[in-house]
Structure formats: structure tokens, C-alpha cells
Design an enzyme around this catalytic site. Structure first.
Site, PDB file in Angstrom:
ATOM      1  N   GLY A  84     -28.991  19.177  11.712  1.00 49.37           N
ATOM      2  CA  GLY A  84     -29.603  17.879  11.493  1.00 49.37           C
ATOM      3  C   GLY A  84     -29.145  16.807  12.458  1.00 49.37           C
ATOM      4  N   ASP A 132     -33.132  29.522  21.624  1.00 47.29           N
ATOM      5  CA  ASP A 132     -34.257  29.036  20.820  1.00 47.29           C
ATOM      6  C   ASP A 132     -35.008  27.981  21.622  1.00 47.29           C
ATOM      7  OD1 ASP A 132     -32.302  26.587  20.040  1.00 47.29           O
ATOM      8  OD2 ASP A 132     -34.416  26.111  19.639  1.00 47.29           O
ATOM      9  N   CYS A 167     -50.342  42.352  28.872  1.00 42.45           N
ATOM     10  CA  CYS A 167     -49.844  42.067  27.515  1.00 42.45           C
ATOM     11  C   CYS A 167     -50.662  42.850  26.498  1.00 42.45           C
ATOM     12  CB  CYS A 167     -49.973  40.558  27.230  1.00 42.45           C
ATOM     13  SG  CYS A 167     -49.414  40.089  25.589  1.00 42.45           S
ATOM     14  N   CYS A 222     -50.658  42.135  23.170  1.00 44.14           N
ATOM     15  CA  CYS A 222     -50.669  41.394  21.894  1.00 44.14           C
ATOM     16  C   CYS A 222     -52.086  41.321  21.360  1.00 44.14           C
ATOM     17  CB  CYS A 222     -50.079  39.993  22.091  1.00 44.14           C
ATOM     18  SG  CYS A 222     -51.242  38.755  22.694  1.00 44.14           S
ATOM     19  N   CYS A 233     -54.512  39.229  23.473  1.00 45.55           N
ATOM     20  CA  CYS A 233     -54.925  39.822  24.745  1.00 45.55           C
ATOM     21  C   CYS A 233     -55.773  41.080  24.560  1.00 45.55           C
ATOM     22  CB  CYS A 233     -53.691  40.140  25.596  1.00 45.55           C
ATOM     23  SG  CYS A 233     -52.854  38.628  26.103  1.00 45.55           S
TER      24      CYS A 233
HETATM   25  C1  LIG Z   1     -34.461  21.130  23.355  1.00 39.52           C
HETATM   26  N1  LIG Z   1     -33.112  20.973  23.802  1.00 39.52           N
HETATM   27  C2  LIG Z   1     -32.109  20.969  22.909  1.00 39.52           C
HETATM   28  N2  LIG Z   1     -32.261  21.190  21.586  1.00 39.52           N
HETATM   29  C3  LIG Z   1     -31.017  21.041  21.055  1.00 39.52           C
HETATM   30  C4  LIG Z   1     -30.611  21.135  19.728  1.00 39.52           C
HETATM   31  C5  LIG Z   1     -31.643  21.375  18.650  1.00 39.52           C
HETATM   32  C6  LIG Z   1     -32.026  22.784  18.507  1.00 39.52           C
HETATM   33  C7  LIG Z   1     -32.885  22.842  17.263  1.00 39.52           C
HETATM   34  O1  LIG Z   1     -34.043  22.009  17.432  1.00 39.52           O
HETATM   35  C8  LIG Z   1     -35.187  22.670  16.981  1.00 39.52           C
HETATM   36  O2  LIG Z   1     -36.237  22.523  17.891  1.00 39.52           O
HETATM   37  C9  LIG Z   1     -36.624  21.175  18.082  1.00 39.52           C
HETATM   38  C10 LIG Z   1     -34.851  24.125  16.833  1.00 39.52           C
HETATM   39  O3  LIG Z   1     -35.309  24.552  15.594  1.00 39.52           O
HETATM   40  C11 LIG Z   1     -33.349  24.215  16.912  1.00 39.52           C
HETATM   41  O4  LIG Z   1     -32.861  24.511  15.616  1.00 39.52           O
HETATM   42  C12 LIG Z   1     -31.767  25.380  15.626  1.00 39.52           C
HETATM   43  C13 LIG Z   1     -29.242  20.895  19.425  1.00 39.52           C
HETATM   44  N3  LIG Z   1     -28.816  20.966  18.109  1.00 39.52           N
HETATM   45  C14 LIG Z   1     -27.535  20.659  17.817  1.00 39.52           C
HETATM   46  N4  LIG Z   1     -27.096  20.693  16.533  1.00 39.52           N
HETATM   47  N5  LIG Z   1     -26.607  20.317  18.779  1.00 39.52           N
HETATM   48  C15 LIG Z   1     -26.946  20.281  20.104  1.00 39.52           C
HETATM   49  O5  LIG Z   1     -26.100  19.962  20.943  1.00 39.52           O
HETATM   50  C16 LIG Z   1     -28.328  20.577  20.462  1.00 39.52           C
HETATM   51  C17 LIG Z   1     -28.750  20.531  21.804  1.00 39.52           C
HETATM   52  C18 LIG Z   1     -30.107  20.753  22.091  1.00 39.52           C
HETATM   53  N6  LIG Z   1     -30.805  20.723  23.240  1.00 39.52           N
HETATM   54 ZN   LIG Z   2     -50.890  38.493  24.932  1.00 39.01          ZN
END
Ligand SMILES: CNc1nc2c(CC[C@H]3O[C@@H](OC)[C@H](O)[C@@H]3OC)c3nc(N)[nH]c(=O)c3cc2[nH]1
Ligand SMILES: [Zn+2]
Length: 373
Positions: free
Chosen positions: A97, A269, A307, A309, A312
Site C-alpha cells: 500500500g 511484475d 504465438c 495464444c 492469435c
Molecule cells: C511501476 N514501477 C514501480 N512499481 C513499484 C511498486 C508497486 C508495485 C505494485 O504496483 C502494482 O502495479 C501498479 C502491482 O500490483 C505491484 O503490486 C505488487 C513498489 N511497491 C512498493 N511497496 N515499494 C516500492 O519501492 C515499489 C517500487 C515500484 N516501482
Molecule cells: Zn498471441
């Protein structure tokens, strides 16, 4: 004590820091390196869980901030937890969060206690703290819970980053203190330190000292130039223990995935595959395809000839372009399905290449065909 989540190192690449491993969780084993589809509001957007499973995804992500605000973590707890609520019986990782409060929340105030913010949905006032984040993630029942941290913005001056990482370590200790059921859910620590290599080392030592089942590299992919990100990443991975899982948060596009794997990262991710799908963009073996381009009006070939999938196998670029131009829901569904399949499939090929000691060859072959990222 027995951890819910453990890492198993299977093979190290002979020429790079790339490695092949497994993350064992109460909801199944994850082959690594792995790309984890993002399911922020308890859904991988425009995808049914069966489709996400069918393409081979072994773990998905969700978010404390979003689910706390809507529908509320108590409702998810009463539903039997996130796995039951969203009909997903494989592994789930939830972010804590912190990052979302800064990227979405409004009127934020950071104190030692935690972060006060206003909901981006209805402007109501809230407070997230390490304890509150753990309480929410306990209610969600995710297999991997991320520590409540502050992802310092880019750029940030050195003093700010130093104070921030030290407060993040104090918050991590409070997360570990609060979380009791370590056999059901595992807590991953997150190293920070901005773009300062010595602060990265400090943060890593403080986080690793708490001996957690896995560690994330946070504070990257926040708008910094690619070469700076890779330069910092080069060092960060080496500060983390070889016998634990390493997760690079918020990354990424195909080139970042290859660069991260090459530097020893196991888990990734990114919202990209589903987000760009909603804007008519596809990742294919021969580079990005912008489906709204007029040149596809009479192109009755598949999106990606290499691909297999569902998208495709059954639809042409002309049809996908038509759907996008008509703003049909099926457009996002078919392009999301392909983009996720493309990245999940690419990671499968990377795992195979590491097993066969030809990771660099596969990377070069992929880059040559894909062209400009
Ligand atoms: C995009 N670049 C980036 N995202 C980041 C996220 C969100 C991933 C999270 O955000 C969600 O996607 C918007 C994903 O669901 C993911 O959840 C695990 C980060 N989360 C935490 N707690 N600490 C960080 O330093 C951090 C750095 C990031 N750099
Ligand atoms: Zn495909």
C-alpha cells in the site's frame, strides 16, 4: 520456524548472474524467473482466472491500498480470503500500500506512525501504518505479503533518501513484529536507497539482517533513466543473499525483464501488458504493434505469427483493429490475453534457455527480432 514461502536455487548461468529456481508457496510452486500478472482490484483486468491459469501464470498480484478502500479487507476476509473471493487457487502476492498511497492517494502526510492520506475514490481520510498494512494483508490471505515501505520519489536528495530508508527499516521491524502466522503467509522485505549505491548497501544490510524468506528491490522503475536503473540494479542484487528469492518491483517491459534476469532477479511484475492492451498496443515477437494503425485495415494475418495464444489462433489484425476502433470490450480482452501470454511465454523460454546454458544467445535472438523497445 517453518516459512510459508521458500526459495530453491536450481541452476546458475555460467556467463551471467541469471539463475533458474523455484519459489515454494502454500498455493503451489512458482518456476523462476517469473513474470507475475497484476490483478490490482482482485482481477487481472479483462481476464477470467481460467485464462490466466491456462496461459501458465503461477502467481498473480493484488493490492492492499485498492482492496482496503474497495470493497474493504473485512469483506474479503468474510468471503474466505482473496483466493476464494476472486476464484484463484494458485499463489497471490500483495503489495503493502505504501507505493499506491504515493502514486494514487492525495494530500498525504508521512509520520513515524505511518501515512495519512485521502482516498482517490471519495476523498475520505485514512491512515496506513505497518500494522494496518499487515492486518489488511492477513485478512486478504496472500501467500506473500510485502512490507510497508516508502518508495522515495525520483529524484530525491541524499538526506531525504537516507532518512526514508531508515524509517522504512523501522517500519519493516514493526511489520515483522506484527505478523504472527509465518507458516501461512510470508513477509518479504523491500530494500530502498534511491539512486545512491552506498545507501542501497545500507538498506540491504538492514533488511537482510531481519532474515526474511524473500526480498524485493524497491524504489526503481520510478521514472529514472534506464542506464541509471540498470547501474543501481547491478549492485543491489549482489547485496541480497543467494538462497532467498529476489523480486524487482514494477518491472517491466521485455528488455527490462531480460536485463533483470541477467543480473540475478527471480520475480517481476508490471501492469504494462494489460494497460497497453487497453490502448490498442500489443507486444509481438517482431516488436510492438499499434493495432489502430491504418496499415492493418486489410491485414488478415494473426497478430503474432509465432504465438499460439487464443487471440492469435482465432483473429486477424484487421478484426482486432475493427474492435478497437469500435471501442468494443472484446478488444481489451483479446489484446490483454495475448500480451500476458506473450510475457509469460517469454519467461518460459528464458527459464529453458538458462537450463540449457544459452541465455545470452536467446536474449540476442529475441532483441534482434523484436527491434526497438
Ligand atoms: C511501476 N514501477 C514501480 N512499481 C513499484 C511498486 C508497486 C508495485 C505494485 O504496483 C502494482 O502495479 C501498479 C502491482 O500490483 C505491484 O503490486 C505488487 C513498489 N511497491 C512498493 N511497496 N515499494 C516500492 O519501492 C515499489 C517500487 C515500484 N516501482
Ligand atoms: Zn498471441
Amino acid at each position: 520456524m517453518k516459512h510459508a514461502v521458500t526459495y530453491e536455487l536450481l541452476k546458475k548461468d555460467s556467463r551471467t548472474k541469471a539463475r533458474r529456481g523455484r519459489v515454494h508457496t502454500p498455493h503451489g510452486t512458482i518456476e523462476t524467473p517469473v513474470f507475475m500478472p497484476v490483478g490490482t482490484a482482485a482481477t487481472v483486468k479483462a481476464m477470467r482466472p481460467e485464462q490466466v491459469k491456462e496461459m501458465g501464470a503461477q502467481i498473480i498480484l493484488s493490492n492492499t491500498y485498492h482492496l482496503y478502500l474497495r470493497p474493504g479487507h473485512e469483506i474479503v476476509r468474510e468471503a474466505g480470503g482473496l483466493h476464494k473471493f476472486m476464484n484463484w487457487d494458485r499463489a497471490i502476492l500483495t503489495d503493502s500500500g505504501g507505493f499506491q498511497v504515493f502514486s494514487l492517494g492525495a494530500l498525504r502526510k508521512i509520520t513515524e506512525e505511518g501515512v495519512q492520506f485521502r482516498s482517490h475514490i471519495d476523498g475520505s481520510k485514512h491512515m496506513l501504518s505497518p500494522e494496518k498494512s499487515m492486518e489488511i494483508q492477513n485478512a486478504l490471505g496472500s501467500d506473500i505479503m510485502m512490507a510497508f515501505d516508502e518508495c522515495a520519489p525520483y529524484p530525491s536528495d541524499r538526506d531525504y533518501v537516507k532518512n526514508s530508508l531508515e524509517r522504512t527499516t523501522r517500519w519493516l521491524k514493526r511489520c515483522k513484529e506484527y505478523h504472527k502466522d509465518t507458516e501461512r503467509q510470508s513477509l518479504f522485505g523491500i530494500m530502498q536507497g534511491g539512486m545512491y549505491k552506498d545507501l542501497r548497501y545500507e538498506s540491504a544490510m538492514q533488511v537482510v539482517d531481519l532474515d526474511l524468506p524473500g526480498y524485493a528491490i524497491g524504489g526503481l522503475s520510478v521514472g529514472e533513466p534506464k542506464e541509471l536503473m540498470l547501474d543501481i540494479l547491478d549492485d543491489c542484487v549482489d547485496y541480497l543473499p543467494e538462497e532467498k528469492a529476489r523480486y524487482l518491483m514494477g518491472v517491466g517491459s521485455p528488455d527490462y525483464l531480460f536485463e533483470g534476469v541477467e543480473r540475478g532477479v527471480d520475480m517481476f511484475d508490471c501492469v504494462l501488458p494489460t494497460r497497453i492492451a487497453r490502448h490498442g498496443m500489443a507486444m509481438t515477437s517482431y516488436g510492438r504493434v499499434n493495432i489502430k494503425n491504418a496499415k492493418y485495415e486489410r491485414d488478415f494475418e494473426a497478430l503474432d505469427p509465432e504465438c499460439d495464444c487464443y487471440t492469435c489462433r482465432n483473429y486477424s489484425k484487421a478484426y482486432l483493429r475493427h474492435l478497437y476502433k469500435c471501442d468494443e470490450m472484446l478488444s481489451a480482452m483479446l489484446l490483454s490475453n495475448h500480451n500476458l501470454h506473450f510475457l509469460v511465454n517469454m519467461m518460459g523460454n528464458i527459464r529453458k534457455a538458462i537450463e540449457e546454458d544459452r541465455f545470452l544467445e536467446y536474449k540476442n535472438e529475441f532483441y534482434t527480432k523484436y527491434g526497438r523497445f
